[in-house]
Design a protein around this motif. Structure first.
Motif, short mmCIF file in Angstrom:
data_model
loop_
_atom_site.label_atom_id
_atom_site.label_comp_id
_atom_site.label_asym_id
_atom_site.label_seq_id
_atom_site.Cartn_x
_atom_site.Cartn_y
_atom_site.Cartn_z
N THR A 19 -14.01 1.33 -19.84
CA THR A 19 -13.66 1.39 -21.27
C THR A 19 -12.24 1.92 -21.45
O THR A 19 -11.44 1.36 -22.21
CB THR A 19 -14.67 2.29 -22.02
OG1 THR A 19 -15.97 1.75 -21.85
CG2 THR A 19 -14.35 2.40 -23.48
N VAL A 20 -11.93 3.00 -20.73
CA VAL A 20 -10.60 3.60 -20.86
C VAL A 20 -9.54 2.64 -20.29
O VAL A 20 -8.50 2.40 -20.92
CB VAL A 20 -10.56 4.97 -20.13
CG1 VAL A 20 -9.14 5.54 -20.15
CG2 VAL A 20 -11.54 5.93 -20.79
N ARG A 24 -9.67 -0.54 -20.04
CA ARG A 24 -9.53 -1.67 -20.95
C ARG A 24 -8.64 -1.30 -22.13
O ARG A 24 -7.72 -2.04 -22.51
CB ARG A 24 -10.90 -2.14 -21.44
CG ARG A 24 -10.83 -3.35 -22.34
CD ARG A 24 -12.20 -3.86 -22.74
NE ARG A 24 -13.01 -2.82 -23.35
CZ ARG A 24 -14.17 -2.40 -22.87
NH1 ARG A 24 -14.68 -2.91 -21.76
NH2 ARG A 24 -14.84 -1.46 -23.49
N GLY A 25 -8.93 -0.13 -22.70
CA GLY A 25 -8.14 0.31 -23.85
C GLY A 25 -6.65 0.41 -23.53
O GLY A 25 -5.80 0.10 -24.38
#
Lengths: 433, 222
Positions: free
Chosen positions: B83-84, B86-87
């Motif tokens: 998630t991180v 990707r962000g």
């Protein structure tokens, strides 16, 4: 921008959802607080009612006591202190005592600190024939009432009884019982001759139905002179102020502690009537008080029972409501959640957004619910918020419990929907939409 | 295959449904996007374009193959790490915009900053807003914007973290010709300035792109 401002703005944007949740918690907690307040207010009121009843009983008993005292005073003396060697049989046969004791005895009682006797009335009684009228009489010499200084409440500034049963009879005067006055044909103001001396009749007593009706009262010194009994008396009449059965008989002990060479004759019937009436009145008040306590206790138990059912049901209902409310909120915000996940929001942050919102709902609901509950609960029992009793209803422990419990309840109820939000698969949502 | 690709997929396959009723969404798809390139995946509806972009963006776990972003295997990360990552490295633009309705234009653009540590967030966001000609709309809410403006806000949001690659799934699908051109120009400018763009579209235009992948039934067409 912070997670806090996202939550704040979402609440402002979707305030209907927030307000419904908040109201749900407020109503639930309002009911809980209201119920607890109602019980507390009930207890306060019960205490006050019981206190008032007890006070009322005490006042009634005091009033009754006063009434009895007056009645007893009006009924006359109920105790006769005699010389220890006076035979009661002989007293009954002669109608007057025939043994003597010093007049100083009355002084000893007056200053001896006796608790249960009042209106001390020393007498010297002789059963004689009134020679001028040829009538059997009881001649009673008296010096008037001697105060009991242990009971100053009944005395005036001069140390004399405010309401004496009998007054002193001045030298040269007599008082006659009803029957002897009638038989002798004498009325108040007449002058009569007794043992060759003239006396003015200052009073004729009303009929009492006892030996008083044939008694002639005059100054003690004159009777002592006639019978050569200087400084002697043969009885001290008094009013016993016993209030309880268990005190009955105590007066003899008390008198004998001061005057060991005496005995005490209590006129039992009058005493018992008084005590029984008092006991009955006391029992009546106690029964009324017990009934009131029992009724209020029963009412309190009924309310407690209701609260025991109501509180869990209401809290469960609120939890279920919040669960569906947040679940609906999650469903409505699926696209938003998906894009948040896409730009880097972790599961914890997504859960936080929903749980913080739930907690805020809980806090706001708790404040409103508490104020609502305490006001309505107190008002239900007739306690308004500006009254002093209202302060007793503010329970810091309950406030603490509510302020922690309400957000906790909202968080627990919102946990599963928040977890569902955090675990939403953004790919599924983005693909579907 | 070049070593400096921002994004590479290697034999990417994805199937939907249960065994026996399985639908092939992607089958051995290998593509790559290098910096400063603007590539397009073209294909009809249901050809697997969105699945490819989602899988390439770390949002949809493939059944086979690898996705490498800056040489990092996306699916070797834990979900949290992914998630991180990707962000920080991948920007997304969707046909539906997915703007947050209660945040203003500027706040929507800055939203990734709540999740990620983005240096100079305010300056970057303000710069993007100006660059996409939204300066007069900073305090407006999405409901007050035109469709083109909404897509530009979504694009600014996708670029605020300065990702290495931008994945755009039919970003012009809801736009008129004029706005379509504006968005495509923006993407092209982003690529020219060092970014990499992979855009899915079912349109027929192929001019002006560095490469066009043709996708049909989940397979790349030669």
């Amino acid at each position: 921008m912070s997670i806090w401002s996202i939550i704040r703005k979402e609440i402002a944007h979707n305030r209907g959802n927030f307000v419904i949740g908040l109201l749900c918690i407020a109503v639930a907690l309002g009911l809980v607080v209201g119920s607890v307040t109602l019980l507390a207010a009930h207890d306060i009121n019960t205490e006050q009612v019981v206190d008032a009843k007890e006070r009322e009983t005490r006042e009634a008993m005091e009033a009754l006591e006063d009434d009895y005292r007056m009645m007893m005073r009006d009924m006359g003396y109920n105790v006769l202190v005699l010389s220890a060697d006076q035979s009661i049989d002989e007293l009954r046969m002669h109608g007057a005592p025939n043994t003597y004791m010093p007049v100083d005895y009355v002084e000893a009682l007056s200053t001896g600190g006796i608790e249960n006797l009042n209106h001390l009335f020393p007498v010297l009684q002789q059963r004689v024939t009134w020679p001028e009228k040829e009538r059997e009489i009881i001649l009673c010499g008296t010096m008037g009432q001697v105060p009991n200084f242990e009971k100053p409440q009944f005395l005036n500034d001069e140390g004399m009884y405010r309401n004496p049963i009998r007054e002193a009879i001045p030298a040269g005067a007599v008082e006659l019982g009803h029957d002897i006055a009638r038989a002798a044909g004498v009325a108040e103001g007449d002058v009569v001759t007794l043992f060759d001396e003239e006396f003015t009749v200052q009073r004729v007593h009303v009929r009492r139905g006892n030996e008083d009706d044939v008694t002639v009262w005059c100054d003690l010194a004159k009777v002592q002179e006639w019978f050569d009994l200087d400084g002697q008396i043969n009885g001290i009449l008094a009013l016993e102020c016993v209030c309880h059965f268990e005190e009955f008989g105590l007066v003899e002990q008390e008198v004998q502690e001061i005057l060991p060479a005496t005995q005490v004759m209590e006129f039992g019937t009058i005493m018992r009537a008084r005590l029984e009436a008092r006991a009955r009145a006391e029992q009546m008040h106690e029964t009324a008080l017990d009934q009131e306590i029992a009724y209020r206790g029963q009412l309190g138990e009924q309310r407690q029972g209701l609260v025991r059912i109501l509180v869990p049901v209401v809290l469960l209902g609120a939890a279920v409501w919040i669960f569906f409310l947040i679940l609906g909120n999650v469903k409505d915000r699926q696209g938003e959640i998906a894009v948040m996940r896409t730009v880097g929001f972790g599961e914890g942050k997504i859960m936080g957004i929903f749980l913080i919102k739930a907690a805020l709902m809980g806090v706001a609901g708790a404040v409103i619910g508490y104020l609502l509950g305490i006001t309505v609960g107190a008002a239900w029992e007739g306690i308004v918020f500006w009254s002093p009793e209202f302060g007793q209803l503010i329970n810091p422990a309950l406030i603490g419990l509510i302020m922690i419990g309400a957000p906790a309840l909202a968080i627990i109820a919102g946990w599963i929907p928040a977890m569902k939000a955090a675990q939403l698969d953004p790919a599924v949502i983005l693909r579907e939409e | 295959m070049t070593e400096n690709a921002v994004l590479r997929t290697e034999d990417l396959s994805k199937f939907y449904g249960r065994t026996g009723k399985q639908v092939t969404a992607l089958e051995n798809v290998s593509i790559q996007v290098e910096p400063t390139t603007f590539k397009v995946i073209r294909g009809p509806s249901g050809s697997g374009k969105s699945t490819l972009l989602l899988a390439a963006g770390g949002l949809l776990h493939p059944d086979a193959g690898r996705v490498l972003v800056r040489e990092e295997d996306l699916y070797a990360f834990s979900p949290g790490q992914r998630t991180v990552f990707r962000g920080q490295n991948i920007g997304f633009v969707f046909q539906q915009f997915y703007l947050v309705p209660y945040l203003s234009v500027l706040e929507n653009v800055k939203m990734p900053g709540v999740a990620l540590d983005i240096p100079d967030l305010d300056e970057r966001a303000a710069g993007l807003v100006e660059r996409f000609r939204l300066g007069h709309r900073v305090d407006h809410f999405p409901s007050e914007l035109s469709t083109g403006e909404r897509q530009r806000v979504a694009l600014a949001r996708a670029l605020v973290a300065e990702p290495g690659i931008l994945l755009a799934d039919e970003p012009t699908g809801n736009l008129d010709m004029e706005n379509e051109q504006i968005i495509v120009d923006c993407l092209r400018e982003y690529a020219r300035n060092g970014g990499a763009v992979l855009m899915a579209t079912h349109g027929l235009r192929t001019d002006g792109f560095d490469q066009v992948y043709q996708l049909k039934d989940g397979k790349l067409q030669e």
